[in-house]
Design an enzyme around this catalytic site. Structure first.
Site, short mmCIF file in Angstrom:
data_model
loop_
_atom_site.label_atom_id
_atom_site.label_comp_id
_atom_site.label_asym_id
_atom_site.label_seq_id
_atom_site.Cartn_x
_atom_site.Cartn_y
_atom_site.Cartn_z
N TRP A 126 6.41 4.03 7.12
CA TRP A 126 5.10 3.62 6.27
C TRP A 126 5.06 2.31 6.59
O TRP A 126 3.90 1.50 6.52
CB TRP A 126 5.09 3.87 4.94
CG TRP A 126 4.91 5.52 4.62
CD1 TRP A 126 5.99 6.40 4.21
CD2 TRP A 126 3.88 6.13 4.98
NE1 TRP A 126 5.64 7.67 4.19
CE2 TRP A 126 4.43 7.55 4.53
CE3 TRP A 126 2.55 6.09 5.21
CZ2 TRP A 126 3.40 8.70 4.62
CZ3 TRP A 126 1.65 7.17 5.44
CH2 TRP A 126 2.22 8.54 4.93
N HIS A 166 8.45 -7.93 12.55
CA HIS A 166 8.81 -9.44 12.39
C HIS A 166 9.16 -9.97 13.40
O HIS A 166 9.48 -9.54 14.49
CB HIS A 166 9.79 -9.62 10.91
CG HIS A 166 11.18 -8.81 11.06
ND1 HIS A 166 12.15 -8.95 10.06
CD2 HIS A 166 11.56 -7.90 11.96
CE1 HIS A 166 13.23 -8.03 10.40
NE2 HIS A 166 12.85 -7.53 11.88
N ARG A 187 2.61 -4.18 11.06
CA ARG A 187 3.20 -3.34 9.82
C ARG A 187 2.31 -2.23 9.72
O ARG A 187 0.86 -2.61 9.87
CB ARG A 187 3.58 -4.09 8.85
CG ARG A 187 4.66 -4.95 9.04
CD ARG A 187 5.50 -5.64 7.79
NE ARG A 187 6.28 -6.97 8.02
CZ ARG A 187 6.59 -7.57 7.43
NH1 ARG A 187 6.55 -7.37 6.07
NH2 ARG A 187 7.38 -8.57 7.93
N GLN A 199 4.10 -14.67 12.66
CA GLN A 199 4.96 -15.18 11.93
C GLN A 199 5.62 -16.20 13.03
O GLN A 199 5.45 -16.39 14.29
CB GLN A 199 6.13 -14.07 11.59
CG GLN A 199 5.67 -13.08 10.54
CD GLN A 199 7.12 -12.33 10.08
OE1 GLN A 199 8.04 -12.12 10.60
NE2 GLN A 199 6.80 -11.85 9.03
N VAL A 217 20.20 -12.01 5.90
CA VAL A 217 20.87 -13.06 5.47
C VAL A 217 21.59 -13.03 4.18
O VAL A 217 21.41 -12.14 3.48
CB VAL A 217 19.72 -14.27 5.10
CG1 VAL A 217 19.06 -14.58 6.59
CG2 VAL A 217 18.60 -13.46 4.41
N ALA A 235 18.40 -18.93 8.95
CA ALA A 235 17.13 -18.47 9.55
C ALA A 235 16.13 -18.44 8.58
O ALA A 235 16.09 -18.42 7.09
CB ALA A 235 17.36 -17.06 9.86
#
Ligand code: FA5
Length: 348
Positions: free
Chosen positions: A157, A174, A200, A214, A257, A311
């Site tokens: 999804w 991303h 997405r 992005q 992260v 990041a």
């Protein structure tokens, strides 16, 4: 057949000639006088039937009339040709004093403008701009980012899957896959930003697009700390939105992260006191960030005992939306010139 008839013939022909006002009717006049059935032709032809004693005088007089009418005809013709030429020149004239039509010069799309602006800001902070593939493998989009196969982000999804037998080819969700791609190819110190389109499987609404942009940031070196992340993002916010900007970190979770944060800047419209643009919160959310997870560093062969890094990932459309008060993200992909012209830096 008489001199009187000749005088009348001449008077009529001259009267008709005076009435002629264009080249077509002049040709018509010529035919009516000099043509095979023209008045003068018929007169000359009838001379043979005149009494012999009158013939020489009539003949001479007829020739004089012929010469006179020929001269008048030529004079008229020259005058009419001059008029015709003058009017054609006027009609065909090109007005050299008319201002030219300015060609439509395109300008950068607001997304391209913002990417360039961000890239300039980060280059002054020592970051190189690199680009990566929009079609990615599951390995870079997920695995190397510490996103295991049972993570919800791998759910169909959220992810656009390119139709392959093993379904491991995706449209990147991303820009983070470029973290691993860059680190695999270089050794620390690393400082890159990666702008680009991401996808997405998402319901579109005023703030969500299925294709959006992005800007990823990655810095890896010895002794890099959260403070460096904060200082970098604060400087970016100040350059982009004004010298007084502050930034805010709140805990958030991203598998790649640790610790992870979402980060916001204080609203430049109301200076943090709350307004319509920041929905009365005083803060504008920019994206996610954090310290690169040791598993990500190890995954690309970096020694996570020796190196640390930070990041971040910004949503570019959301930055523009907040900066200019755009009320629907779908306007960016709509390519309606009435919308895009508002971002033109030159007149179009
Ligand atoms: C990420 O995509 C992480 N890769 C960001 C990151 C990078 C975190 C590095 C830590 C370290 P997230 O899903 O929150 O995070 O998306 C980041 C930004 O992209 C959001 O804040 C938002 O501005 C923008 N964004 C996300 N989904 C959409 C969408 N559907 N339409 C428009 N913008 C979106």
């Amino acid at each position: 057949m008489s001199l009187d008839a000749l005088t009348t013939l001449r008077a009529e022909a001259e009267a008709n000639l005076r009435a002629v006002d264009d080249l077509d009717s002049l040709t018509e006049w010529e035919r009516s006088v000099f043509g095979p059935k023209g008045s003068l032709t018929l007169f000359l032809r009838s001379l043979g039937a005149a009494p012999a004693e009158e013939r020489p005088a009539l003949g001479r007089a007829a020739n004089e009339v012929k010469n006179a009418l020929t001269v008048e005809f030529e004079t008229r013709k020259t005058a009419l040709e001059r008029v015709a030429l003058a009017s054609r020149l006027t009609e065909d004239a090109v007005d050299m004093t008319l201002p030219g039509r300015a060609p439509v010069v395109g300008v950068d799309h607001p997304i391209s403008q913002t990417i360039r602006e961000l890239s300039d800001i980060f280059s002054l902070l020592g970051f190189q701009t690199v680009f990566g593939p929009e079609v990615e493998t599951g390995r870079y989009n997920f695995d190397l980012l510490n996103i295991p196969s049972d993570h919800p982000a791998r759910d169909v999804w959220d992810t656009m899957i390119v139709d392959t037998p093993n379904s491991e080819i995706v449209l990147r969700t991303h820009t983070s896959p470029m973290q691993a791609r860059v680190m695999e190819q270089t050794q620390p110190p690393v400082r890159v930003v990666v702008p680009g389109r991401t996808y997405r499987f998402e319901q579109q609404d005023a703030s969500h697009e299925w294709a959006f942009h992005q800007l990823e940031g990655l810095a890896v070196d010895q002794h890099i700390t959260m403070t460096d992340l904060k200082g970098t993002l604060r400087e970016m916010a100040r350059q982009l939105f004004g010298a007084d900007r502050r930034i805010r970190f709140r805990c958030d979770f991203f598998p790649f992260v640790e610790p992870g944060v979402d980060f916001s800047i204080d609203c430049m419209i109301c200076n943090g006191s709350g307004c319509r643009v920041c929905k009365q919160t005083g803060w504008l959310e920019m994206g996610g960030a954090g310290m690169v997870h040791p598993s990500v560093l190890e995954g690309v062969g970096y020694d996570s005992e020796k190196y640390t890094g930070f990041a971040f990932g910004l949503g570019i459309e959301r930055i523009i939306i907040q900066r200019y008060g755009v009320n629907d993200i779908r306007a960016f992909a709509g390519n309606d010139l009435r919308f895009l012209k508002q971002f033109a830096t030159v007149n179009v």
